[in-house]
Write a protein that holds these residues in place. Structure first.
Motif, PDB file in Angstrom:
ATOM      1  N   ILE A 274       0.836  -1.202   0.000  1.00 48.28           N
ATOM      2  CA  ILE A 274       0.000   0.000   0.000  1.00 48.28           C
ATOM      3  C   ILE A 274       0.874   1.256   0.000  1.00 48.28           C
ATOM      4  O   ILE A 274       1.670   1.482   0.914  1.00 48.28           O
ATOM      5  CB  ILE A 274      -0.946   0.001   1.224  1.00 48.28           C
ATOM      6  CG1 ILE A 274      -1.760  -1.299   1.267  1.00 48.28           C
ATOM      7  CG2 ILE A 274      -1.847   1.226   1.195  1.00 48.28           C
ATOM      8  CD1 ILE A 274      -2.594  -1.564   0.046  1.00 48.28           C
ATOM      9  N   HIS A 275       0.685   2.094  -1.022  1.00 49.59           N
ATOM     10  CA  HIS A 275       1.471   3.319  -1.199  1.00 49.59           C
ATOM     11  C   HIS A 275       0.571   4.503  -1.520  1.00 49.59           C
ATOM     12  O   HIS A 275      -0.634   4.349  -1.727  1.00 49.59           O
ATOM     13  CB  HIS A 275       2.477   3.141  -2.347  1.00 49.59           C
ATOM     14  CG  HIS A 275       3.557   2.150  -2.060  1.00 49.59           C
ATOM     15  ND1 HIS A 275       4.829   2.519  -1.692  1.00 49.59           N
ATOM     16  CD2 HIS A 275       3.558   0.794  -2.096  1.00 49.59           C
ATOM     17  CE1 HIS A 275       5.570   1.442  -1.510  1.00 49.59           C
ATOM     18  NE2 HIS A 275       4.818   0.383  -1.745  1.00 49.59           N
ATOM     19  N   GLU A 285      -2.902   3.552  -9.128  1.00 50.37           N
ATOM     20  CA  GLU A 285      -1.947   2.951 -10.058  1.00 50.37           C
ATOM     21  C   GLU A 285      -1.617   1.560  -9.536  1.00 50.37           C
ATOM     22  O   GLU A 285      -1.047   1.409  -8.448  1.00 50.37           O
ATOM     23  CB  GLU A 285      -0.690   3.804 -10.165  1.00 50.37           C
ATOM     24  CG  GLU A 285      -0.959   5.184 -10.748  1.00 50.37           C
ATOM     25  CD  GLU A 285       0.231   6.115 -10.713  1.00 50.37           C
ATOM     26  OE1 GLU A 285       0.049   7.319 -11.001  1.00 50.37           O
ATOM     27  OE2 GLU A 285       1.356   5.650 -10.384  1.00 50.37           O
ATOM     28  N   LEU A 286      -2.006   0.547 -10.294  1.00 48.60           N
ATOM     29  CA  LEU A 286      -1.816  -0.848  -9.898  1.00 48.60           C
ATOM     30  C   LEU A 286      -0.527  -1.350 -10.542  1.00 48.60           C
ATOM     31  O   LEU A 286      -0.430  -1.408 -11.773  1.00 48.60           O
ATOM     32  CB  LEU A 286      -3.015  -1.698 -10.318  1.00 48.60           C
ATOM     33  CG  LEU A 286      -4.391  -1.164  -9.880  1.00 48.60           C
ATOM     34  CD1 LEU A 286      -5.502  -2.083 -10.368  1.00 48.60           C
ATOM     35  CD2 LEU A 286      -4.444  -0.995  -8.372  1.00 48.60           C
ATOM     36  N   ASP A 356       1.548   8.212 -21.611  1.00 48.88           N
ATOM     37  CA  ASP A 356       2.800   8.907 -21.314  1.00 48.88           C
ATOM     38  C   ASP A 356       2.828   9.474 -19.901  1.00 48.88           C
ATOM     39  O   ASP A 356       3.805  10.116 -19.510  1.00 48.88           O
ATOM     40  CB  ASP A 356       3.010  10.057 -22.317  1.00 48.88           C
ATOM     41  CG  ASP A 356       3.222   9.552 -23.737  1.00 48.88           C
ATOM     42  OD1 ASP A 356       3.772   8.441 -23.886  1.00 48.88           O
ATOM     43  OD2 ASP A 356       2.833  10.265 -24.685  1.00 48.88           O
ATOM     44  N   ALA A 357       1.764   9.253 -19.136  1.00 46.89           N
ATOM     45  CA  ALA A 357       1.678   9.822 -17.787  1.00 46.89           C
ATOM     46  C   ALA A 357       2.581   9.060 -16.819  1.00 46.89           C
ATOM     47  O   ALA A 357       2.873   7.875 -17.014  1.00 46.89           O
ATOM     48  CB  ALA A 357       0.235   9.779 -17.301  1.00 46.89           C
ATOM     49  N   PRO A 358       3.022   9.723 -15.758  1.00 48.89           N
ATOM     50  CA  PRO A 358       3.820   9.023 -14.740  1.00 48.89           C
ATOM     51  C   PRO A 358       3.047   7.843 -14.162  1.00 48.89           C
ATOM     52  O   PRO A 358       1.812   7.901 -14.013  1.00 48.89           O
ATOM     53  CB  PRO A 358       4.059  10.106 -13.682  1.00 48.89           C
ATOM     54  CG  PRO A 358       3.889  11.400 -14.396  1.00 48.89           C
ATOM     55  CD  PRO A 358       2.841  11.154 -15.446  1.00 48.89           C
ATOM     56  N   TYR A 359       3.787   6.792 -13.846  1.00 45.00           N
ATOM     57  CA  TYR A 359       3.136   5.568 -13.374  1.00 45.00           C
ATOM     58  C   TYR A 359       4.149   4.755 -12.580  1.00 45.00           C
ATOM     59  O   TYR A 359       5.289   4.593 -12.996  1.00 45.00           O
ATOM     60  CB  TYR A 359       2.634   4.765 -14.585  1.00 45.00           C
ATOM     61  CG  TYR A 359       2.259   3.326 -14.283  1.00 45.00           C
ATOM     62  CD1 TYR A 359       1.070   3.018 -13.644  1.00 45.00           C
ATOM     63  CD2 TYR A 359       3.105   2.284 -14.651  1.00 45.00           C
ATOM     64  CE1 TYR A 359       0.728   1.694 -13.370  1.00 45.00           C
ATOM     65  CE2 TYR A 359       2.772   0.957 -14.391  1.00 45.00           C
ATOM     66  CZ  TYR A 359       1.578   0.669 -13.753  1.00 45.00           C
ATOM     67  OH  TYR A 359       1.248  -0.626 -13.490  1.00 45.00           O
ATOM     68  N   PHE A 360       3.730   4.261 -11.409  1.00 51.18           N
ATOM     69  CA  PHE A 360       4.583   3.414 -10.582  1.00 51.18           C
ATOM     70  C   PHE A 360       4.289   1.945 -10.889  1.00 51.18           C
ATOM     71  O   PHE A 360       3.168   1.479 -10.705  1.00 51.18           O
ATOM     72  CB  PHE A 360       4.373   3.695  -9.098  1.00 51.18           C
ATOM     73  CG  PHE A 360       4.964   5.008  -8.644  1.00 51.18           C
ATOM     74  CD1 PHE A 360       6.334   5.200  -8.656  1.00 51.18           C
ATOM     75  CD2 PHE A 360       4.144   6.040  -8.222  1.00 51.18           C
ATOM     76  CE1 PHE A 360       6.884   6.398  -8.231  1.00 51.18           C
ATOM     77  CE2 PHE A 360       4.684   7.247  -7.795  1.00 51.18           C
ATOM     78  CZ  PHE A 360       6.059   7.431  -7.804  1.00 51.18           C
ATOM     79  N   ARG A 361       5.306   1.231 -11.290  1.00 49.41           N
ATOM     80  CA  ARG A 361       5.139  -0.148 -11.741  1.00 49.41           C
ATOM     81  C   ARG A 361       5.227  -1.181 -10.625  1.00 49.41           C
ATOM     82  O   ARG A 361       4.918  -2.359 -10.825  1.00 49.41           O
ATOM     83  CB  ARG A 361       6.215  -0.461 -12.784  1.00 49.41           C
ATOM     84  CG  ARG A 361       7.628  -0.328 -12.247  1.00 49.41           C
ATOM     85  CD  ARG A 361       8.663  -0.491 -13.334  1.00 49.41           C
ATOM     86  NE  ARG A 361       8.682  -1.861 -13.843  1.00 49.41           N
ATOM     87  CZ  ARG A 361       9.356  -2.224 -14.923  1.00 49.41           C
ATOM     88  NH1 ARG A 361      10.018  -1.317 -15.629  1.00 49.41           N
ATOM     89  NH2 ARG A 361       9.360  -3.475 -15.303  1.00 49.41           N
ATOM     90  N   GLY A 362       5.655  -0.780  -9.441  1.00 51.27           N
ATOM     91  CA  GLY A 362       5.900  -1.731  -8.354  1.00 51.27           C
ATOM     92  C   GLY A 362       7.378  -1.751  -8.025  1.00 51.27           C
ATOM     93  O   GLY A 362       8.220  -1.594  -8.911  1.00 51.27           O
ATOM     94  N   GLU A 384      -0.775   2.154  -5.645  1.00 53.02           N
ATOM     95  CA  GLU A 384      -0.450   3.557  -5.390  1.00 53.02           C
ATOM     96  C   GLU A 384      -1.761   4.345  -5.346  1.00 53.02           C
ATOM     97  O   GLU A 384      -2.523   4.369  -6.314  1.00 53.02           O
ATOM     98  CB  GLU A 384       0.450   4.105  -6.492  1.00 53.02           C
ATOM     99  CG  GLU A 384       1.855   3.536  -6.494  1.00 53.02           C
ATOM    100  CD  GLU A 384       2.772   4.257  -5.515  1.00 53.02           C
ATOM    101  OE1 GLU A 384       2.334   5.291  -4.944  1.00 53.02           O
ATOM    102  OE2 GLU A 384       3.916   3.806  -5.332  1.00 53.02           O
ATOM    103  N   HIS A 385      -2.023   4.999  -4.213  1.00 52.27           N
ATOM    104  CA  HIS A 385      -3.277   5.720  -4.010  1.00 52.27           C
ATOM    105  C   HIS A 385      -3.062   7.229  -4.161  1.00 52.27           C
ATOM    106  O   HIS A 385      -2.132   7.783  -3.569  1.00 52.27           O
ATOM    107  CB  HIS A 385      -3.836   5.442  -2.612  1.00 52.27           C
ATOM    108  CG  HIS A 385      -4.186   4.011  -2.369  1.00 52.27           C
ATOM    109  ND1 HIS A 385      -3.246   3.063  -2.007  1.00 52.27           N
ATOM    110  CD2 HIS A 385      -5.380   3.353  -2.431  1.00 52.27           C
ATOM    111  CE1 HIS A 385      -3.838   1.894  -1.850  1.00 52.27           C
ATOM    112  NE2 HIS A 385      -5.138   2.042  -2.095  1.00 52.27           N
TER     113      HIS A 385
END
Length: 429
Positions: A274-275, A285-286, A356-362, A384-385
């Motif tokens: 959980i972030h 963002e999953l 192209d948006a920022p995204y956290f992949r894990g 990511e919440h």
């Protein structure tokens, strides 16, 4: 008597040394020794006199032994008043031998063994000059069987584990608030706190209990991220501080304990890290360890075995009757089920890729505790919440947690079966 500290030195040697103007004391001593060695003094004369010891430093200055019988290495450096290191045989001692004992020692080193829990000091002395270091012996609580719902704490309460009784594990690595002086701020890495993610994980636990009558396993770091980053490998996470390293090990070990329990009780399960993120788009963002380039692929390209082998839900994907692309962003994906609860998510049917948006992949936790490795039965997803409407207030956290609980229950029913999903508790609304 220190090795290398002797009496004598010829008058000629001292004159030569005095004529070396503007040089530091250690350099003057070195020049004097060189002149003596080359015959610049009286033949057979004694070495020039070096200064006495002014300080002794014991390294590390503070450390931690975990468990009775654990050991730690120390070394000591004696220095002159100008900071020049000099050699010599040091005498080692322990302030409280009931806490720790010296098991071996050399001229400048010692190995110390923990005897019982407590704090003591290790000392090294030479010529009446003494240096000390702090030593703590910490003995973790021995737990034969973890009781669901009870909180277990690591050293100084930096990490908390609340065991559960369903096939879901939650962790919150970046929402802590503790600022202990014994752990300095990390020099590198990210220090930003994922505000209210600790509270969010607990709200999700409460919502699952209300919905199913069962609870997930929960692991929380209570340290601020500037002190420890449990979502990194230990070198970056703790930067060598022994107390931060212990908290990191506790956090990671309790995730493994929870995953092992889930595997034993249910054969398979789901781990969620959980972030919180601060990106411009208000959506979850999953993270499945797949980057934007992967998620921007067509379904056909995404379904390739090579892509599946790089995801943190590899085992789930290999066992599922759904195509991998549908498991990631179809109606019965976690994103699809959250979308059905009016929680915007990527990837999902309405938002299949980040573009192209920022995204956290894990990150580290998802990689280590998901099913990236073949044979792992607990799959993992980083969530990511966004802040507004999800993490910002207690009311919004509880509203989101209720929606997430319903989505998770349906996800578990679809992909893991009734037993793992907590069937037998309260009926969904």
């Amino acid at each position: 008597m220190m090795k290398g500290i002797v009496n004598g030195g010829s008058t000629a040697d001292r004159r030569r040394s005095d004529r070396v103007s503007g040089e530091s004391a250690p350099l003057r001593y070195a020049l004097a020794l060189l002149l003596w060695a080359c015959g610049g003094g009286e033949v057979g004369g004694p070495r020039p006199e070096l200064p006495g010891v002014a300080s002794v430093e014991v390294i590390p200055g503070a450390t931690l032994i975990v468990g009775e019988g654990g050991e730690a290495d120390f070394r000591a450096v004696a220095r002159t008043g100008t900071g020049m290191a000099v050699s010599g045989s040091l005498r080692w001692s322990v302030e409280d031998p009931e806490i720790a004992t010296i098991v071996s020692e050399g001229a400048a080193t010692a190995v110390v063994r923990g005897v019982a829990p407590g704090v003591t000091r290790i000392a090294a002395a030479v010529d009446g000059v003494r240096g000390e270091a702090r030593l703590e012996v910490f003995v973790p609580e021995e737990v034969a069987r973890y009781e669901p719902g009870r909180s277990y704490f690591g050293r100084n309460g930096y990490v908390e584990y609340i065991p559960g009784d369903m096939g879901i594990v939650l962790s919150a690595p970046h929402g802590g608030a503790l600022l202990p002086a014994e752990i300095p701020d990390r020099a590198g890495g990210t220090h930003v706190t994922d505000t209210n993610t600790r509270e969010l994980a607990l709200a999700m636990r409460d919502a699952l209990l209300e919905l199913t009558g069962r609870t997930p396993h929960v692991i929380i770091s209570h340290l601020v991220r500037a002190k420890l980053d449990p979502n990194r490998e230990i070198v970056e996470a703790a930067e060598g501080n022994p107390y931060a390293e212990q908290a990191w090990r506790e956090f990671q070990a309790w995730i493994e304990t929870a995953r092992t329990t889930v595997a034993e009780d249910f054969a398979s399960g789901l781990y969620l890290d959980i972030h919180g993120h601060g990106h411009a788009i208000d959506r979850l963002e999953l993270g499945y360890l797949l980057g934007r380039d992967d998620l921007n692929l067509t379904d056909t390209a995404l379904d390739r075995a090579e892509v599946v082998s790089r995801t943190s839900i590899r085992t789930l994907a290999e066992r599922s009757s759904l195509a991998f692309s549908q498991l990631l962003r179809g109606e019965m994906s976690l994103g699809g089920l959250l979308e059905a609860e009016d929680v915007a998510s990527v990837p999902s049917p309405a938002d299949p890729s980040p573009g192209d948006a920022p995204y956290f992949r894990g990150g580290y936790n998802t990689r280590e505790h998901g099913s990236l490795a073949a044979g792992e039965t607990v799959s993992g997803i980083q969530i990511e919440h966004h802040y507004r409407g999800v993490r910002d207030t207690d009311r919004n956290r509880r509203d989101y947690a209720a929606r997430a609980a319903r989505a998770l229950r349906r996800f578990m029913l679809e992909h893991y079966g009734e037993h793992n999903a907590g069937i037998g508790g309260r009926s969904p609304p």
